[in-house]
Scaffold this active site. Structure first.
Site, short mmCIF file in Angstrom:
data_model
loop_
_atom_site.label_atom_id
_atom_site.label_comp_id
_atom_site.label_asym_id
_atom_site.label_seq_id
_atom_site.Cartn_x
_atom_site.Cartn_y
_atom_site.Cartn_z
CG HIS A 1 69.63 49.88 70.70
ND1 HIS A 1 70.95 49.71 71.03
CD2 HIS A 1 68.93 49.46 71.78
CE1 HIS A 1 71.05 49.21 72.25
NE2 HIS A 1 69.84 49.06 72.72
CD GLN B 1 65.70 47.67 73.72
OE1 GLN B 1 66.42 47.89 74.69
NE2 GLN B 1 66.09 46.91 72.71
CG HIS C 1 75.14 -0.01 59.26
ND1 HIS C 1 75.41 0.33 57.96
CD2 HIS C 1 75.12 1.16 59.96
CE1 HIS C 1 75.56 1.64 57.86
NE2 HIS C 1 75.39 2.17 59.08
CB THR D 1 67.57 45.93 69.38
OG1 THR D 1 67.38 45.47 70.72
CG2 THR D 1 67.19 47.39 69.26
CD GLU E 1 67.33 41.92 71.13
OE1 GLU E 1 68.57 41.94 71.23
OE2 GLU E 1 66.69 42.82 70.54
CG HIS E 2 65.45 43.03 75.07
ND1 HIS E 2 65.77 43.57 73.84
CD2 HIS E 2 66.63 42.75 75.67
CE1 HIS E 2 67.08 43.61 73.70
NE2 HIS E 2 67.64 43.13 74.79
CD GLU F 1 67.88 2.46 59.79
OE1 GLU F 1 69.10 2.61 59.57
OE2 GLU F 1 67.25 3.15 60.61
CG ASP G 1 70.38 46.62 77.15
OD1 ASP G 1 70.15 45.49 76.68
OD2 ASP G 1 69.77 47.64 76.78
#
Length: 441
Positions: free
Chosen positions: A265, A262, A425, A240, A332-333, A420, A366
């Site tokens: 964690h 943080q 096709h 984190t 992340e934050h 192509e 959170d």
């Protein structure tokens, strides 16, 4: 306690060169991949027996069954602290408000008269959700995974969390209570790579899932990589992170407390302050020591996290340069604690979630902001989003053309097919018109 990186004075480099100057935890998923491979294959070939053996090896408890009995869920809810129940119910209520607004609706575009493309959104049929249970217990992660899946309309939802020796081999009772509150009754005592393998392959007690989501340690991330292609995943979550962009007006008490929040964690958690104020940097450093000393998890998590290579105070010349740094970091934050924070936040390009001003700390996100806390880490915010209702939906295009609408564009299709070197096709178009391409109108 926390190192400094001084990026003042010289022009900041661009792109990867700037990212390389910023702190980041070592997180080698590829190396872990080889260690989880035999675990995953054991679950593939031995099913529940392998899960039971691994629970004994890794969690220190011999299970009678991997599936959690329904009675354990109701008992856990009945025994839940009323204050915790009220907090979880409010977290669920707010998360539903935000995620319900993310639902997608079917939309039809009339391309030409008689020719339309409809995009409809179909939920994944079955998902396996993971709630970690190592250093801490995370009922909030149950909420953050289950609510968007339910709001997307997923019909079959299963959840796994590690067996706990202290609770007779069941996952933590708060995890079970959260499942009961959300109406999830299919729960398994399985952790780490074994849980991902159970959902990917299926076992005697657990049908296979189409997708696995949820945060976890490096073994969970490695197992997700191992099964990419067989199952859908949300992300390979790493340690984190918090980044705080702050100027001289920020409160050092707030900034220090958010960095510590943080760091608690995990010893690999990243705490990064980006500021143009040496005075704030000094004040935050001074504030860290008494706040760390007054909390828990100091020696095993917080101090290693704050003193590790992944954490730092980054000095810049101004908020403008700070924006470039946090965009290169892709946290992340990301907290913005500057003057006119909302306007600064509006300019952020890369972040899992952005928290504006002194009264929107990451801790709020959170648990009870209504936003989702399952977010991209390791700089992946430059290309990935956090968990949402869309994570559990698949867009399907439905093409509906009449004969006249096809005739109008047939010559373009044939031309592109021949360009192509794919003549069959073009032949598939010609066959519908007697092998003669209609002239354009």
């Amino acid at each position: 306690m926390i190192s400094r990186i001084d990026l003042r004075g010289d022009a900041l480099p661009e792109g990867p060169a700037l990212r390389d100057l910023l702190p980041r935890a070592d997180f080698d998923v590829q190396a872990a991949l080889e260690k989880v491979r035999p675990i995953c294959e054991a679950v593939h070939h031995r099913g529940d027996a392998a899960l039971i053996d691994f629970a004994e090896k890794f969690d220190g408890v011999r299970l009678e069954s991997v599936r959690v009995p329904a009675r354990a869920l109701t008992d856990a809810l009945a025994g839940l602290d009323p204050a915790v129940r009220a907090a979880l119910e409010e977290s669920i209520r707010r998360a539903r408000l935000v995620h319900r607004a993310q639902r997608r609706t079917t939309h039809t575009t009339q391309v030409v008269p008689g020719g339309s493309v409809t995009e409809k959104w179909v939920p994944v049929e079955r998902v396996g959700l993971y709630a970690p249970g190592g250093r801490s217990v995370y009922p909030s992660s149950v909420v953050m995974n289950v609510v968007p899946a339910q709001e997307a309309g997923v019909e079959s939802i299963a959840l796994a969390s590690p067996a706990q020796a202290d609770f007779g081999g069941l996952p933590h009772p708060t995890i079970l209570a959260a499942c009961a509150l959300l109406g999830v009754d299919e729960v398994y005592a399985a952790g780490g790579a074994t849980a991902v393998a159970m959902f990917a392959y299926g076992t005697e007690s657990c049908p296979p899932a189409n997708m696995v989501t949820g945060p976890g340690n490096i073994w969970v991330a490695a197992a997700k990589r191992y099964f990419t292609g067989r199952i859908g995943i949300d992300a390979e979550a790493g340690p984190t992170e918090i980044a705080i962009l702050a100027d001289a007006g920020a409160d050092p008490v707030h900034v220090a407390s958010d960095l510590i929040s943080q760091a608690e964690h995990d010893p690999l958690a990243a705490a990064v302050l980006v500021t143009d104020s040496v005075e704030l940097a000094d004040a935050v450093e001074k504030e860290l020591e008494p706040q760390v000393a007054a909390t828990r998890h100091v020696d095993d998590r917080i101090v290693p996290a704050l003193t590790g290579k992944q954490s730092a105070i980054v000095l810049v010349d101004g908020v403008e340069e700070g924006l470039r740094v946090v965009d290169a970091y892709g946290a992340e934050h990301l907290e913005i604690q500057t003057a006119d924070a909302a306007a600064v936040a509006d300019r952020v390009k890369n972040a899992g979630a952005v928290f504006i001003g002194p009264w929107a700390p990451v801790s709020l996100g959170d648990y009870a902001a209504g936003s989702n806390h399952v977010l991209p880490t390791g700089g992946c915010a430059c290309h990935s989003s956090g968990l949402s209702v869309q994570s559990f939906l698949r867009g399907i295009h439905i093409v509906d053309y009449t004969k006249d609408a096809l005739a109008e564009v047939a010559h373009h299709v044939v031309t592109l097919a021949e360009a192509e070197d794919l003549p069959a096709h073009g032949a598939a178009i010609k066959a519908r018109f007697g092998w003669k391409v209609p002239e354009s109108k």
